[in-house]
Design a protein around this motif. Structure first.
Motif, PDB file in Angstrom:
ATOM      1  N   GLU A  77       6.306   9.093   0.926  1.00  0.00           N
ATOM      2  CA  GLU A  77       7.144   9.870   1.841  1.00  0.00           C
ATOM      3  C   GLU A  77       6.833  11.359   1.741  1.00  0.00           C
ATOM      4  OE1 GLU A  77      11.275   9.075   1.455  1.00  0.00           O
ATOM      5  OE2 GLU A  77      11.088   6.924   1.896  1.00  0.00           O
ATOM      6  N   LYS A  78       6.631  11.831   0.525  1.00  0.00           N
ATOM      7  CA  LYS A  78       6.280  13.240   0.342  1.00  0.00           C
ATOM      8  C   LYS A  78       4.928  13.542   0.976  1.00  0.00           C
ATOM      9  CE  LYS A  78       8.836  14.097  -3.960  1.00  0.00           C
ATOM     10  NZ  LYS A  78       8.716  14.454  -5.397  1.00  0.00           N
ATOM     11  N   VAL A  79       3.991  12.613   0.806  1.00  0.00           N
ATOM     12  CA  VAL A  79       2.658  12.800   1.381  1.00  0.00           C
ATOM     13  C   VAL A  79       2.748  12.857   2.904  1.00  0.00           C
ATOM     14  CG1 VAL A  79       0.358  11.819   1.631  1.00  0.00           C
ATOM     15  CG2 VAL A  79       1.528  11.685  -0.576  1.00  0.00           C
ATOM     16  N   ALA A  80       3.489  11.930   3.508  1.00  0.00           N
ATOM     17  CA  ALA A  80       3.621  11.890   4.965  1.00  0.00           C
ATOM     18  C   ALA A  80       4.233  13.187   5.497  1.00  0.00           C
ATOM     19  CB  ALA A  80       4.463  10.694   5.374  1.00  0.00           C
ATOM     20  N   LYS A  81       5.272  13.666   4.820  1.00  0.00           N
ATOM     21  CA  LYS A  81       5.913  14.917   5.238  1.00  0.00           C
ATOM     22  C   LYS A  81       4.955  16.093   5.097  1.00  0.00           C
ATOM     23  CE  LYS A  81       9.887  17.890   4.198  1.00  0.00           C
ATOM     24  NZ  LYS A  81      11.046  18.131   3.302  1.00  0.00           N
ATOM     25  N   PHE A  82       4.215  16.111   3.993  1.00  0.00           N
ATOM     26  CA  PHE A  82       3.266  17.200   3.748  1.00  0.00           C
ATOM     27  C   PHE A  82       2.196  17.233   4.835  1.00  0.00           C
ATOM     28  CE2 PHE A  82      -0.672  18.855   2.016  1.00  0.00           C
ATOM     29  CZ  PHE A  82      -0.273  19.989   1.329  1.00  0.00           C
ATOM     30  N   VAL A  83       1.614  16.082   5.145  1.00  0.00           N
ATOM     31  CA  VAL A  83       0.547  16.014   6.148  1.00  0.00           C
ATOM     32  C   VAL A  83       1.074  16.436   7.518  1.00  0.00           C
ATOM     33  CG1 VAL A  83      -1.061  14.471   7.338  1.00  0.00           C
ATOM     34  CG2 VAL A  83      -0.724  14.253   4.871  1.00  0.00           C
ATOM     35  N   ALA A  95      -4.830   9.483   4.218  1.00  0.00           N
ATOM     36  CA  ALA A  95      -4.093   8.232   4.010  1.00  0.00           C
ATOM     37  C   ALA A  95      -3.469   8.218   2.634  1.00  0.00           C
ATOM     38  CB  ALA A  95      -5.025   7.029   4.170  1.00  0.00           C
ATOM     39  N   SER A  96      -2.463   7.374   2.475  1.00  0.00           N
ATOM     40  CA  SER A  96      -1.923   7.120   1.143  1.00  0.00           C
ATOM     41  C   SER A  96      -2.785   6.063   0.471  1.00  0.00           C
ATOM     42  CB  SER A  96      -0.469   6.646   1.239  1.00  0.00           C
ATOM     43  OG  SER A  96      -0.386   5.445   1.988  1.00  0.00           O
ATOM     44  N   ASP A  97      -2.588   5.869  -0.812  1.00  0.00           N
ATOM     45  CA  ASP A  97      -3.378   4.893  -1.558  1.00  0.00           C
ATOM     46  C   ASP A  97      -2.922   3.476  -1.228  1.00  0.00           C
ATOM     47  OD1 ASP A  97      -5.177   3.820  -3.294  1.00  0.00           O
ATOM     48  OD2 ASP A  97      -4.387   4.786  -5.101  1.00  0.00           O
ATOM     49  N   GLY A  98      -3.872   2.543  -1.277  1.00  0.00           N
ATOM     50  CA  GLY A  98      -3.565   1.150  -1.001  1.00  0.00           C
ATOM     51  C   GLY A  98      -3.052   0.437  -2.239  1.00  0.00           C
ATOM     52  N   PRO A  99      -2.500  -0.773  -2.056  1.00  0.00           N
ATOM     53  CA  PRO A  99      -1.954  -1.527  -3.186  1.00  0.00           C
ATOM     54  C   PRO A  99      -3.053  -2.104  -4.071  1.00  0.00           C
ATOM     55  CG  PRO A  99      -1.845  -2.845  -1.194  1.00  0.00           C
ATOM     56  CD  PRO A  99      -2.323  -1.485  -0.780  1.00  0.00           C
ATOM     57  N   VAL A 100      -2.714  -2.324  -5.330  1.00  0.00           N
ATOM     58  CA  VAL A 100      -3.650  -2.978  -6.245  1.00  0.00           C
ATOM     59  C   VAL A 100      -3.632  -4.478  -5.991  1.00  0.00           C
ATOM     60  CG1 VAL A 100      -3.549  -1.199  -8.008  1.00  0.00           C
ATOM     61  CG2 VAL A 100      -1.846  -3.004  -8.014  1.00  0.00           C
ATOM     62  N   GLU A 101      -4.419  -5.233  -6.788  1.00  0.00           N
ATOM     63  CA  GLU A 101      -4.644  -6.645  -6.509  1.00  0.00           C
ATOM     64  C   GLU A 101      -3.362  -7.457  -6.352  1.00  0.00           C
ATOM     65  OE1 GLU A 101      -6.158  -4.847  -8.719  1.00  0.00           O
ATOM     66  OE2 GLU A 101      -8.255  -5.399  -9.028  1.00  0.00           O
ATOM     67  N   ASN A 102      -2.362  -7.180  -7.200  1.00  0.00           N
ATOM     68  CA  ASN A 102      -1.149  -7.994  -7.156  1.00  0.00           C
ATOM     69  C   ASN A 102      -0.127  -7.484  -6.151  1.00  0.00           C
ATOM     70  OD1 ASN A 102      -0.234  -5.692  -8.352  1.00  0.00           O
ATOM     71  ND2 ASN A 102       0.315  -6.617 -10.311  1.00  0.00           N
ATOM     72  N   GLY A 103      -0.548  -6.483  -5.356  1.00  0.00           N
ATOM     73  CA  GLY A 103       0.339  -5.969  -4.326  1.00  0.00           C
ATOM     74  C   GLY A 103       1.378  -5.002  -4.828  1.00  0.00           C
ATOM     75  N   GLN A 104       1.352  -4.672  -6.113  1.00  0.00           N
ATOM     76  CA  GLN A 104       2.340  -3.765  -6.697  1.00  0.00           C
ATOM     77  C   GLN A 104       1.658  -2.458  -7.101  1.00  0.00           C
ATOM     78  OE1 GLN A 104       5.607  -4.617  -6.870  1.00  0.00           O
ATOM     79  NE2 GLN A 104       5.023  -6.503  -5.828  1.00  0.00           N
ATOM     80  N   GLU A 105       2.391  -1.369  -6.972  1.00  0.00           N
ATOM     81  CA  GLU A 105       1.888  -0.089  -7.436  1.00  0.00           C
ATOM     82  C   GLU A 105       2.075  -0.034  -8.946  1.00  0.00           C
ATOM     83  OE1 GLU A 105       0.390   2.403  -5.663  1.00  0.00           O
ATOM     84  OE2 GLU A 105       0.355   0.954  -4.041  1.00  0.00           O
TER      85      GLU A 105
END
Length: 375
Positions: A77-83, A95-105
């Motif tokens: 959210e901070k990234v989106a507002k900043f951009v 872009a923001s970072d994508g999820p890791v293999e298990n779908g969790q950050e």
């Protein structure tokens, strides 16, 4: 010690799994014949923010290059507002970072793990150039791309040679071993096991002596916190064993000891800090004598003088402190040092004069007798 996922110059670039594309059209993969620049950044990183105009200029200069800024270890959210607030100032894909293999950050997203950590990067911003064949051609700070990017685009870049140099640098600088030690230290620190941290340092230094040059100050800092006698012994060993190409270890050690001797609440010498203070000041004075035989470096000489002056003011050696402060100010003015450095030295002279005045007794007359008023 290799990381499970390692990314080095010359390797095929891994998948670029993004989160939310905040600016631009996104990317499905690395198109053949197209050079891509992947920049890892974060909104909390001032250096990253400072590089935004540079990346925008590069994108305008090389419109066929795809520049993608990926925010890692950051709040989406901070990234989106900043951009959104940056608007056209940030004129490249973001872009923001994508999820890791298990779908969790977990400990960072996809790019943070498969690009940034896998390449043994230590900070942000960090840029990666992928050439038209899909191989990683370069890793470094974004502002250093100006001369590199045109060579990669023109085919002048000797990728195989740079891949060889990159691997040699990792080995010679013990980058893998240093990061492995860092992982151990983080775990020990999290558990509050400071003794375990010292043991980890000792084991790593014994196995890879070159690591001590990178980590000695961290070990000394911990020893100053948990075992001052051991800290003094280690400090002495560091200074005695220092080689000419080890930099100014004596000055660094001296400053660390002097600072550790100060009571942070009162900004005065701590009741139990005299041994650290005396040892630290001794190293600083020895370093000063050593430097006097080298080619003069006004910046270093004045910085060192200020450190010694502050220490002498604290110890009550007011005359020597003032003498050094006045000499350093004269050197700074003669050498044309920046105004802020000269002002700092003038302030030191003023502090010395104020301390002298405060320490001097006031003599008042009473008929034919002089009475000393301690003021």
């Amino acid at each position: 010690m290799k990381r499970e996922k390692e990314l080095l110059i010359g390797d095929l670039a891994p998948e670029l799994r993004l989160g939310t594309v905040l600016k631009g059209q996104g990317i499905e993969g690395f198109d053949a014949g197209i050079v891509h620049v992947i920049e890892c950044w974060a909104t909390w990183c001032t250096s990253c923010i400072d590089t935004i105009p540079h990346l925008t200029d590069l994108q305008k200069t090389y419109p066929d290059v795809k520049i993608i800024g990926v925010a890692i270890n950051d709040d989406e959210e901070k990234v989106a507002k900043f951009v959104a607030e940056k608007g056209d100032e940030m004129d490249y894909m973001v872009a923001s970072d994508g999820p890791v293999e298990n779908g969790q950050e977990q400990d960072g997203g996809w790019v943070a793990n498969h690009w940034w950590k896998a390449s043994y990067s230590r900070g942000v911003p960090e840029a990666y150039i992928v050439d038209g064949t899909g191989r990683l051609a370069w890793i470094g700070h974004p502002v250093d791309m100006d001369d590199i990017l045109p060579m990669i685009l023109s085919g002048e870049w000797d990728l195989d040679e740079h891949a060889k140099q990159h691997r040699s640098a990792l080995e010679n600088n013990k980058v893998r071993e240093s990061l492995a030690l860092e992982d151990i230290l983080h775990a020990k620190a999290k558990a509050g096991d400071h003794r375990g941290m010292i043991e980890a340092f000792d084991e790593a230094f014994a196995a890879h002596p070159a690591l001590e040059g990178q980590w000695w100050d961290s070990k000394l800092q911990i020893l100053l916190h948990i075992d001052r006698p051991a800290a003094l012994i280690y400090a002495d060993d560091l200074v005695i064993s220092a080689k000419p190409d080890d930099g100014h270890i004596d000055l660094c050690v001296g400053e660390m000891l002097v600072r550790a001797a100060i009571d942070k609440d009162t900004d005065t010498l701590a009741a139990d800090g005299r041994d650290l203070f005396d040892a630290g000041l001794g190293y600083l004075l020895a370093g000063e004598r050593r430097l006097s035989g080298e080619a003069p470096n006004p910046h270093m000489a004045c910085d060192l003088s200020m450190t010694i002056v502050d220490a002498m003011l604290m110890s009550g050696d007011l005359q020597d402190a003032k003498r050094r402060a006045v000499a350093a100010l004269a050197l700074a003015e003669e050498s044309g040092l920046p105004d802020d450095a000269i002002e700092d030295l003038r302030a030191r002279v003023g502090r010395c004069e104020g301390a002298e005045k405060a320490a001097s007794p006031t003599i008042v007359g009473d008929d034919d007798v002089c009475i000393i008023d301690p003021a």
